[in-house]
Design a protein around this motif. Sequence first.
Motif, PDB file in Angstrom:
ATOM      1  N   GLY A  24       0.802  -1.220   0.000  1.00 15.86           N
ATOM      2  CA  GLY A  24       0.000   0.000   0.000  1.00 15.86           C
ATOM      3  C   GLY A  24       0.829   1.260   0.000  1.00 15.86           C
ATOM      4  O   GLY A  24       0.326   2.343   0.304  1.00 15.86           O
ATOM      5  N   SER A  25       2.109   1.159  -0.372  1.00 13.05           N
ATOM      6  CA  SER A  25       3.026   2.304  -0.309  1.00 13.05           C
ATOM      7  C   SER A  25       2.967   3.123  -1.586  1.00 13.05           C
ATOM      8  O   SER A  25       3.908   3.122  -2.395  1.00 13.05           O
ATOM      9  N   PHE A  26       1.871   3.828  -1.778  1.00 12.86           N
ATOM     10  CA  PHE A  26       1.730   4.726  -2.918  1.00 12.86           C
ATOM     11  C   PHE A  26       2.177   6.124  -2.499  1.00 12.86           C
ATOM     12  O   PHE A  26       1.664   6.674  -1.529  1.00 12.86           O
ATOM     13  N   GLY A  27       3.127   6.672  -3.252  1.00 13.74           N
ATOM     14  CA  GLY A  27       3.712   7.959  -2.888  1.00 13.74           C
ATOM     15  C   GLY A  27       5.135   7.819  -2.384  1.00 13.74           C
ATOM     16  O   GLY A  27       5.804   8.818  -2.116  1.00 13.74           O
ATOM     17  N   TYR A  28       5.618   6.582  -2.264  1.00 12.65           N
ATOM     18  CA  TYR A  28       6.962   6.312  -1.751  1.00 12.65           C
ATOM     19  C   TYR A  28       8.021   6.514  -2.832  1.00 12.65           C
ATOM     20  O   TYR A  28       9.072   7.115  -2.587  1.00 12.65           O
ATOM     21  N   PHE A  29       7.757   6.020  -4.042  1.00 12.68           N
ATOM     22  CA  PHE A  29       8.800   5.977  -5.071  1.00 12.68           C
ATOM     23  C   PHE A  29       9.487   7.315  -5.337  1.00 12.68           C
ATOM     24  O   PHE A  29      10.714   7.339  -5.510  1.00 12.68           O
ATOM     25  N   PRO A  30       8.774   8.447  -5.395  1.00 14.01           N
ATOM     26  CA  PRO A  30       9.484   9.703  -5.677  1.00 14.01           C
ATOM     27  C   PRO A  30      10.582  10.029  -4.672  1.00 14.01           C
ATOM     28  O   PRO A  30      11.540  10.731  -5.008  1.00 14.01           O
ATOM     29  N   THR A  31      10.464   9.501  -3.441  1.00 15.97           N
ATOM     30  CA  THR A  31      11.485   9.812  -2.441  1.00 15.97           C
ATOM     31  C   THR A  31      12.838   9.196  -2.792  1.00 15.97           C
ATOM     32  O   THR A  31      13.867   9.651  -2.294  1.00 15.97           O
ATOM     33  N   TYR A  32      12.851   8.180  -3.656  1.00 19.10           N
ATOM     34  CA  TYR A  32      14.128   7.602  -4.071  1.00 19.10           C
ATOM     35  C   TYR A  32      14.950   8.622  -4.857  1.00 19.10           C
ATOM     36  O   TYR A  32      16.156   8.768  -4.646  1.00 19.10           O
ATOM     37  N   SER A  33      14.297   9.303  -5.784  1.00 21.52           N
ATOM     38  CA  SER A  33      15.028  10.313  -6.548  1.00 21.52           C
ATOM     39  C   SER A  33      15.390  11.504  -5.679  1.00 21.52           C
ATOM     40  O   SER A  33      16.517  12.012  -5.736  1.00 21.52           O
ATOM     41  N   LEU A  34      14.435  11.954  -4.873  1.00 27.81           N
ATOM     42  CA  LEU A  34      14.743  13.056  -3.964  1.00 27.81           C
ATOM     43  C   LEU A  34      15.902  12.677  -3.047  1.00 27.81           C
ATOM     44  O   LEU A  34      16.790  13.490  -2.765  1.00 27.81           O
ATOM     45  N   GLY A  35      15.909  11.427  -2.596  1.00 33.03           N
ATOM     46  CA  GLY A  35      16.987  10.968  -1.720  1.00 33.03           C
ATOM     47  C   GLY A  35      18.344  11.035  -2.383  1.00 33.03           C
ATOM     48  O   GLY A  35      19.345  11.400  -1.754  1.00 33.03           O
ATOM     49  N   SER A  36      18.418  10.695  -3.661  1.00 34.46           N
ATOM     50  CA  SER A  36      19.685  10.780  -4.386  1.00 34.46           C
ATOM     51  C   SER A  36      20.171  12.217  -4.492  1.00 34.46           C
ATOM     52  O   SER A  36      21.371  12.494  -4.404  1.00 34.46           O
ATOM     53  N   LEU A  37      19.227  13.141  -4.687  1.00 37.42           N
ATOM     54  CA  LEU A  37      19.592  14.558  -4.773  1.00 37.42           C
ATOM     55  C   LEU A  37      20.107  15.058  -3.432  1.00 37.42           C
ATOM     56  O   LEU A  37      21.134  15.745  -3.358  1.00 37.42           O
ATOM     57  N   TYR A  38      19.400  14.719  -2.355  1.00 35.20           N
ATOM     58  CA  TYR A  38      19.870  15.104  -1.021  1.00 35.20           C
ATOM     59  C   TYR A  38      21.220  14.463  -0.715  1.00 35.20           C
ATOM     60  O   TYR A  38      22.108  15.088  -0.120  1.00 35.20           O
ATOM     61  N   ALA A  39      21.401  13.201  -1.121  1.00 37.07           N
ATOM     62  CA  ALA A  39      22.650  12.487  -0.833  1.00 37.07           C
ATOM     63  C   ALA A  39      23.844  13.213  -1.441  1.00 37.07           C
ATOM     64  O   ALA A  39      24.881  13.385  -0.790  1.00 37.07           O
ATOM     65  N   ALA A  40      23.713  13.633  -2.694  1.00 36.58           N
ATOM     66  CA  ALA A  40      24.821  14.330  -3.355  1.00 36.58           C
ATOM     67  C   ALA A  40      25.147  15.640  -2.648  1.00 36.58           C
ATOM     68  O   ALA A  40      26.320  15.990  -2.471  1.00 36.58           O
ATOM     69  N   GLN A  41      24.108  16.335  -2.209  1.00 32.79           N
ATOM     70  CA  GLN A  41      24.317  17.623  -1.537  1.00 32.79           C
ATOM     71  C   GLN A  41      24.940  17.427  -0.164  1.00 32.79           C
ATOM     72  O   GLN A  41      25.864  18.155   0.223  1.00 32.79           O
ATOM     73  N   PHE A  42      24.461  16.424   0.577  1.00 30.66           N
ATOM     74  CA  PHE A  42      25.034  16.127   1.897  1.00 30.66           C
ATOM     75  C   PHE A  42      26.484  15.658   1.766  1.00 30.66           C
ATOM     76  O   PHE A  42      27.356  16.053   2.545  1.00 30.66           O
ATOM     77  N   TYR A  43      26.733  14.787   0.776  1.00 28.16           N
ATOM     78  CA  TYR A  43      28.081  14.235   0.642  1.00 28.16           C
ATOM     79  C   TYR A  43      29.090  15.322   0.269  1.00 28.16           C
ATOM     80  O   TYR A  43      30.226  15.320   0.758  1.00 28.16           O
ATOM     81  N   LYS A  44      28.677  16.240  -0.571  1.00 30.42           N
ATOM     82  CA  LYS A  44      29.560  17.353  -0.930  1.00 30.42           C
ATOM     83  C   LYS A  44      29.925  18.158   0.313  1.00 30.42           C
ATOM     84  O   LYS A  44      31.093  18.530   0.507  1.00 30.42           O
ATOM     85  N   LYS A  45      28.937  18.411   1.176  1.00 29.07           N
ATOM     86  CA  LYS A  45      29.193  19.151   2.406  1.00 29.07           C
ATOM     87  C   LYS A  45      30.085  18.342   3.346  1.00 29.07           C
ATOM     88  O   LYS A  45      30.992  18.903   3.996  1.00 29.07           O
ATOM     89  N   ALA A  46      29.868  17.033   3.412  1.00 37.05           N
ATOM     90  CA  ALA A  46      30.698  16.185   4.271  1.00 37.05           C
ATOM     91  C   ALA A  46      32.156  16.214   3.834  1.00 37.05           C
ATOM     92  O   ALA A  46      33.066  16.265   4.672  1.00 37.05           O
ATOM     93  N   THR A  47      32.397  16.209   2.525  1.00 36.77           N
ATOM     94  CA  THR A  47      33.786  16.253   2.048  1.00 36.77           C
ATOM     95  C   THR A  47      34.441  17.589   2.364  1.00 36.77           C
ATOM     96  O   THR A  47      35.670  17.650   2.537  1.00 36.77           O
ATOM     97  N   GLN A  48      33.642  18.645   2.454  1.00 41.40           N
ATOM     98  CA  GLN A  48      34.187  19.949   2.848  1.00 41.40           C
ATOM     99  C   GLN A  48      34.510  19.980   4.338  1.00 41.40           C
ATOM    100  O   GLN A  48      35.520  20.537   4.759  1.00 41.40           O
ATOM    101  N   ASP A  49      33.644  19.372   5.141  1.00 38.45           N
ATOM    102  CA  ASP A  49      33.834  19.363   6.590  1.00 38.45           C
ATOM    103  C   ASP A  49      34.870  18.339   7.044  1.00 38.45           C
ATOM    104  O   ASP A  49      35.455  18.478   8.126  1.00 38.45           O
TER     105      ASP A  49
END
Length: 500
Positions: free
Chosen positions: A410-435
Amino acid sequence: MSPSETYSSLVQKMQEVADLRYASAVLQWDQETYMPPAGAATRARQVATLTELAHAKFVSPEIHDLLEELGEGHGLEADQQHNLRLIREDVTKSRKLPGSFVRQMSETISKSFNQWMSARKENNFSLFAAPLAEVVELKKQEADLLGYEGHRYNALLNDYEKGATVTMLDAAFHQLKQPLRELIARIGSAPQVDNGFLHKNYPKQEQWDYGMNLLKEMNYDLEAGRQDIAEHPFSINFSARDVRITTRVDEHDLGNMVWSTIHELGHALYEQGLPEDQYGLPLGEAASLSIHESQSRMWENNVARGLSFWKHQYPRLQQAFPQQLAGVDLPHFYKGINQVKPSFIRTEADELTYHFHVMIRYELEKELIGGNLAVKDIPAFWNEQYKNWLGVIVENDRNGCLQDVHWSHGSFGYFPTYSLGSLYAAQFYKKATQDIPQLEANLAQGNTLPLLEWLRTNIHRHGRKYTSNELCTLVTGEPLNSAHFMEYVTGKYASIYLLT
């Protein structure tokens, strides 16, 4: 009672609700791992009873009265006020769903999952069509009960990503489509990399042993977790001290186990890092599904498809599989595990084509919930979209519209979070490499702990205190920006495929 005493009473009630919900989750975990098939009907009843009891307790007059007494939370500490606000939001939302509806949904989902398993085994979508149609109708009813503005699908999106709308996601996918298609086209015109070494024979037990060692090296607390085999890999938690994952093993596809295991590990590390003293409360829960996915996608892709990680890990993999990897040096391995090639299976897709898998599911769900697509027409819609966007011909239902477990849950609405998660991951990882200036050097030495500690400090410890974009802004200084993802993949794949 004083505000602190009233708040303590509220906490007790909330933890009782959590007890029931997690007891139900244990039964669901068992259903997907060890339960004998004949137990399905009774298990559906057991889960439904616990789900209904938890719902009734959550929307009870007792909790309502405690919330009324606490009002705006004057006299409470800041974190207590955050919990109070979020509990009130959750209760207000849940009170819109009658207990009878919650029970019906739970029973239908349990039956749907078992029919999905049978349909996958038989490679026949028609065996799943009827129970899925029941789930879809119930999800439409749920959206109507919850209320929404604009598209009916918005009500379901909000379950996984607070504030997400069709308008927002349409814009996000629109921004990704063209640059991704162009990059994939450039790669398609370049000399291709070889990953044939991943598809030799890798015995199941040897794969399992390597995966377990990998989990330990990557700081998965096995005193507070475990791994098992499931038809579709997933993670589940019953507290921060009991977080379980599953994987699957294909003896002719080493990558299936490796990156499924690491993906679910990312989810588990997040859950193990949530505040233990907030059990049953919003601040003891993940911020959102997209932030959850940012953790799994970061470990899976930014880390475990990176060259630095394998400088340490590849000799261990070669030791586990000396014959299969004979003659495959590290540069060859690194390029092979990052091969970009359109395929059928979402969980096995590369970082670039992956988003078209997600987009197709998003568009399909929109049409289903909006009433413009009938369940019986899913295979035809699916196959047409895969041909249009990925250029692949889907030959059977198992590798097509039956590959994901989500709809049976019954998980309708879940799938878009996979793409959003990849976008957040790249942004977080870039910040982590700076820190963490030595981050890549740490990974090359097999030390993933500094990154985990950075995530625990910057993301995990906050629980649900912030929305996704609020958290992103707090951590990186700006809201979600897909430019960081495109910068990451463009640089990475230009190097791998020698693009000019």
